[in-house]
Structure formats: structure tokens, C-alpha cells
Design an enzyme around this catalytic site. Structure first.
Site, PDB file in Angstrom:
ATOM      1  N   GLU A  90       0.768  -2.872  10.280  1.00  0.00           N
ATOM      2  CA  GLU A  90      -0.605  -2.833   9.782  1.00  0.00           C
ATOM      3  C   GLU A  90      -0.773  -3.552   8.446  1.00  0.00           C
ATOM      4  O   GLU A  90       0.134  -3.564   7.622  1.00  0.00           O
ATOM      5  CB  GLU A  90      -1.023  -1.370   9.601  1.00  0.00           C
ATOM      6  CG  GLU A  90      -1.044  -0.611  10.912  1.00  0.00           C
ATOM      7  CD  GLU A  90      -1.133   0.893  10.715  1.00  0.00           C
ATOM      8  OE1 GLU A  90      -1.896   1.339   9.845  1.00  0.00           O
ATOM      9  OE2 GLU A  90      -0.429   1.619  11.429  1.00  0.00           O
ATOM     10  N   CYS A 103      -2.938  -5.092   1.300  1.00  0.00           N
ATOM     11  CA  CYS A 103      -1.785  -4.199   1.373  1.00  0.00           C
ATOM     12  C   CYS A 103      -0.930  -4.630   2.560  1.00  0.00           C
ATOM     13  O   CYS A 103      -1.405  -4.635   3.694  1.00  0.00           O
ATOM     14  CB  CYS A 103      -2.264  -2.759   1.545  1.00  0.00           C
ATOM     15  SG  CYS A 103      -0.924  -1.566   1.681  1.00  0.00           S
ATOM     16  N   CYS A 117       4.323  11.031   5.579  1.00  0.00           N
ATOM     17  CA  CYS A 117       3.978   9.638   5.903  1.00  0.00           C
ATOM     18  C   CYS A 117       3.998   9.371   7.401  1.00  0.00           C
ATOM     19  O   CYS A 117       4.966   9.705   8.091  1.00  0.00           O
ATOM     20  CB  CYS A 117       4.929   8.691   5.196  1.00  0.00           C
ATOM     21  SG  CYS A 117       4.482   6.970   5.416  1.00  0.00           S
ATOM     22  N   CYS A 334      -0.933   4.449   5.326  1.00  0.00           N
ATOM     23  CA  CYS A 334       0.340   4.005   5.875  1.00  0.00           C
ATOM     24  C   CYS A 334       0.612   4.386   7.323  1.00  0.00           C
ATOM     25  O   CYS A 334       0.880   5.543   7.627  1.00  0.00           O
ATOM     26  CB  CYS A 334       1.454   4.643   5.063  1.00  0.00           C
ATOM     27  SG  CYS A 334       2.052   3.597   3.804  1.00  0.00           S
TER      28      CYS A 334
HETATM   29  N1  SAH Z   1       8.195   2.718   1.137  1.00  0.00           N
HETATM   30  C1  SAH Z   1       7.454   2.337  -0.024  1.00  0.00           C
HETATM   31  C2  SAH Z   1       6.150   1.618   0.271  1.00  0.00           C
HETATM   32  C3  SAH Z   1       5.323   2.154   1.401  1.00  0.00           C
HETATM   33  S1  SAH Z   1       4.535   3.710   1.131  1.00  0.00           S
HETATM   34  C4  SAH Z   1       7.190   3.561  -0.886  1.00  0.00           C
HETATM   35  O1  SAH Z   1       7.621   4.631  -0.523  1.00  0.00           O
HETATM   36  O2  SAH Z   1       6.626   3.431  -1.959  1.00  0.00           O
HETATM   37  C5  SAH Z   1       3.245   3.319   0.031  1.00  0.00           C
HETATM   38  C6  SAH Z   1       2.614   4.516  -0.624  1.00  0.00           C
HETATM   39  O3  SAH Z   1       1.805   5.247   0.291  1.00  0.00           O
HETATM   40  C7  SAH Z   1       3.665   5.470  -1.132  1.00  0.00           C
HETATM   41  O4  SAH Z   1       3.387   5.935  -2.413  1.00  0.00           O
HETATM   42  C8  SAH Z   1       3.575   6.548  -0.109  1.00  0.00           C
HETATM   43  O5  SAH Z   1       4.154   7.685  -0.591  1.00  0.00           O
HETATM   44  C9  SAH Z   1       2.085   6.609   0.144  1.00  0.00           C
HETATM   45  N2  SAH Z   1       1.713   7.412   1.307  1.00  0.00           N
HETATM   46  C10 SAH Z   1       2.387   7.576   2.453  1.00  0.00           C
HETATM   47  N3  SAH Z   1       1.785   8.456   3.248  1.00  0.00           N
HETATM   48  C11 SAH Z   1       0.679   8.861   2.610  1.00  0.00           C
HETATM   49  C12 SAH Z   1      -0.366   9.804   2.921  1.00  0.00           C
HETATM   50  N4  SAH Z   1      -0.371  10.486   4.058  1.00  0.00           N
HETATM   51  N5  SAH Z   1      -1.350   9.970   2.021  1.00  0.00           N
HETATM   52  C13 SAH Z   1      -1.335   9.277   0.862  1.00  0.00           C
HETATM   53  N6  SAH Z   1      -0.398   8.401   0.508  1.00  0.00           N
HETATM   54  C14 SAH Z   1       0.614   8.192   1.374  1.00  0.00           C
END
Ligand code: SAH
Length: 346
Positions: A90, A103, A117, A334
């Protein structure tokens, strides 16, 4: 051979082997990255014979857009890209008052296993290539060009852990920075990591002034390990130390992302613990009310709890912002769209 994602020098070398002069690489590159060409046919400043010769030897195929969702207010667009082997990832375009931000995803799926996530629900399929990462941004740039706009910033915050696909991610950032592509400034790029310490230290030595964002999400080792398995491999204390090294080396403020999850990490106690952890650092906190993932039974705190958390941090002189929400109506968080479509068997 698919050359989408190649740098000018790489292409020039390949062309030389075919007896094609170097300056042709520059023309082809601009067609590919600045003018949205998807075949050699349209490159009308190249002799017809050369176009045919190129088409025999190379392709400039891009990932297909498998699904497109636009938020009700039009400010957010989400694309699901389908790659040649059927894998998907995505990409999200966010139109902010200060510019257009894309993004990007770095992996199809993810193996980090974070509790909140959606990207990790089906595990890791594979790393994306330089071309597949860059194509997400180039595609959005092509789209924006039609309305006279451009990509201003990118956040490497889509699905996947960028540090697990380090070379391809950095390769894509270098490509997107090049003048003959879309010339994005490194200062307009932010990379987010779950805290892979060797990756953070390597990036600190890379000499690229990109912003680093750390997904922290908890103020103690114990709580963080329960939300993010990666914390057992690289404990928070080491992650914070590596982030400080990054800040010192690049003179750039590190951002800590902190998802607020109701009754899990949103209390007064956690806010105070977090403030103690970050006080005096070249850092700021980005508070993110969780995008609820139905599969995970994790919920969003009430607005007052979010604001209380922010107030406590600020009272301790730790800068904290609350992330502006965009695209919740199109599952822009994400991996949400990909996961939903996979479950529907699409
Ligand atoms: N793996 C990397 C980049 C991808 S995640 C990382 O962990 O930073 C990017 C951001 O989205 C991260 O801060 C992650 O924790 C956040 N994220 C993931 N799932 C989420 C959710 N359900 N609600 C809000 N933010 C979320």
C-alpha cells in the site's frame, strides 16, 4: 530486464554494452521518472530503430494499481500496488496544508509482529525492490503533475520494516533525490523504524540528512516487549542510545512515535515515565491515537486522555504533537487495506 528503478549510471553502463551512447540514458531516465512513460514507444526524441532495440532488450514496466480509495474529503488517496509476482503493498498520498506527502511501503507484509499493526497479520512475504519502492512515489508524482502539483515530502512509514530491507530502501531514496528523477530533498524524507539498532547506527554513518522516527509506543522495557517483540532483540535503552547517536551525528531532531492505546499505555504513569526517558534530548513525541485494528482488540482512548498525555509531556518540557488524522474512512493505516483484501481472497 526491467530497468525501472535503475539509476542513470547503471543504465548508461548497460547501454554501453549494447553500443548505445551514454546521453541516451539521460533521455530514457527522464521519460521514465519525470514524464510517466510506460513504454519506449512514446520516447519521441529517440530514433524509432533505437526504441525497438531497447524494447527487445529491456522493459520499464511498473507495478499495477490494483485498488484506489479516496477519502471523503479528498485529502487522502490510498493505492494498493500489485507487483509482477502478485505480491501487494500500500501507498498513501496525504495532502497537507504544507505540501503533498507520500507514505511508502518497503516490504510486502512484515515480520516484526507488533501487536497493534495490521501489516504484520500475514507475516512477511518479501522485500520490495528499489524499483518497487521508488515506483510508489513516482506514480504519485505522475498523478499530481496532472494538477500542476508535486510530491513534496515522503515518509517511509508504510508496511514493512525499512531497516530489514536497508540497501533497497536507501537505493530508492537516493534515486528519488536525483535531479533527473523528481529531485526530492533528503530533508523532506523521514524514515521510521521499530528500533533495529544496527540499522539506526548504519544510517547515522550514511551521510544523508534524512529525518529519523522511532516507533517507541511504550515507556518501559516490559510494556514495550509485550507490544513489540523486536524489543527483546534490541531493548529500548539501546534504541534510545542509538537514536541519540543519530541526532548527534546528523544534528537532526529524532521523532518518537507513540501510539495511544486505551488502558494499555495511555495513563498518567506512562506519560511521566516517557517524559523522564526523553527529557533533555534533541527529540519530540508524535502521539498517535491508535487506528483500531478489529483483529487485535485494541481501542482508542477518549480525546481527553490523549490531551492529558500531551500536557504531561509538555509540563516536563518534552515537545509533543498529536497526529492529525487522515484517511480513517479508507483504512489508511499500515496494512489495513492489504490485509482486508487478502482475507477476502483477492
Ligand atoms: N516498521 C516501521 C515502519 C512502518 S510502521 C516502524 O515500525 O516504524 C509506521 C508507523 O505506523 C509506526 O509508528 C507504527 O507503529 C504505526 N502503526 C502501526 N499500526 C498502527 C495502528 N493500528 N494505529 C496507528 N499507528 C500504527
Amino acid at each position: 530486464m526491467n530497468i525501472f528503478g535503475w539509476m542513470k549510471t547503471e543504465l548508461a553502463d548497460a547501454l554501453r554494452e549494447e553500443g548505445i551512447p551514454r546521453f541516451r540514458a539521460d533521455q530514457i531516465i527522464r521519460w521514465m521518472y519525470q514524464r510517466g512513460a510506460v513504454s519506449f514507444d512514446v520516447m519521441d526524441n529517440l530514433p524509432k530503430l533505437l526504441r525497438a532495440q531497447l524494447a527487445e532488450r529491456f522493459s520499464i514496466e511498473r507495478p499495477q494499481v490494483g485498488a484506489r480509495l479516496t477519502s471523503a474529503d479528498g485529502a487522502t488517496i490510498k493505492l494498493l500496488y500489485a507487483f509482477a509476482d502478485g505480491q501487494t503493498a500500500e501507498t498513501v498520498l496525504m495532502r497537507h496544508p504544507y505540501g503533498n506527502s507520500v507514505c511508502v511501503s518497503t516490504q510486502a507484509g512484515c515480520r516484526m509482529g507488533c501487536a497493534f499493526c495490521a501489516s504484520t497479520l500475514h507475516g512477511l512475504a518479501r522485500n520490495l525492490t528499489v524499483g518497487e519502492i521508488a515506483a510508489q512515489v513516482i506514480g504519485m508524482a505522475d498523478y499530481l503533475r496532472q494538477e500542476g502539483a508535486r510530491v513534496d515530502t515522503i515518509v517511509v512509514m508504510g508496511s514493512g520494516e525499512p531497516m530489514e530491507n536497508y540497501d533497497n530502501v536507501i537505493g530508492a531514496l537516493r534515486l528519488l533525490h536525483a535531479e533527473e528523477t523528481i529531485g526530492l530533498s533528503y530533508r523532506g524524507m523521514t524514515l521510521s523504524t521499530s528500533g533495529i539498532v544496527p540499522g539506526i547506527l548504519r544510517l547515522a554513518e550514511e551521510g544523508l540528512p534524512i529525518s529519523l522516527s522511532i516507533s517507541l509506543h511504550a515507556p518501559t522495557e516490559e510494556l514495550r516487549s509485550s507490544l513489540m517483540p523486536v524489543n527483546r532483540m534490541y531493548p529500548m535503552a539501546e534504541v534510545l542510545r542509538a537514536a541519540q547517536t543519530y541526532a548527534a551525528r546528523t544534528k537532526r531532531r529524532v521523532t518518537y512515535e507513540y501510539i495511544l492505546i486505551r488502558d494499555v499505555n495511555d495513563g498518567v504513569r506512562e506519560a511521566e515515565q516517557l517524559a523522564r526517558l526523553l527529557r533533555g534530548q534533541l527529540a519530540s513525541v508524535n502521539l498517535i491515537p491508535i487506528n483500531p485494528v478489529a483483529e487485535r482488540h485494541l481501542f482508542r482512548p477518549p480525546r481527553e486522555t490523549v490531551l492529558r498525555f500531551q500536557r504531561i509531556l509538555e509540563a516536563h518540557h518534552v515537545t509533543a504533537t498529536v497526529r492529525r488524522e487522515m484517511g480513517t474512512d479508507i483504512q489508511a493505516a499500515c496494512g489495513q487495506l492489504r490485509s482486508r483484501l487478502m482475507e477476502a481472497g483477492l
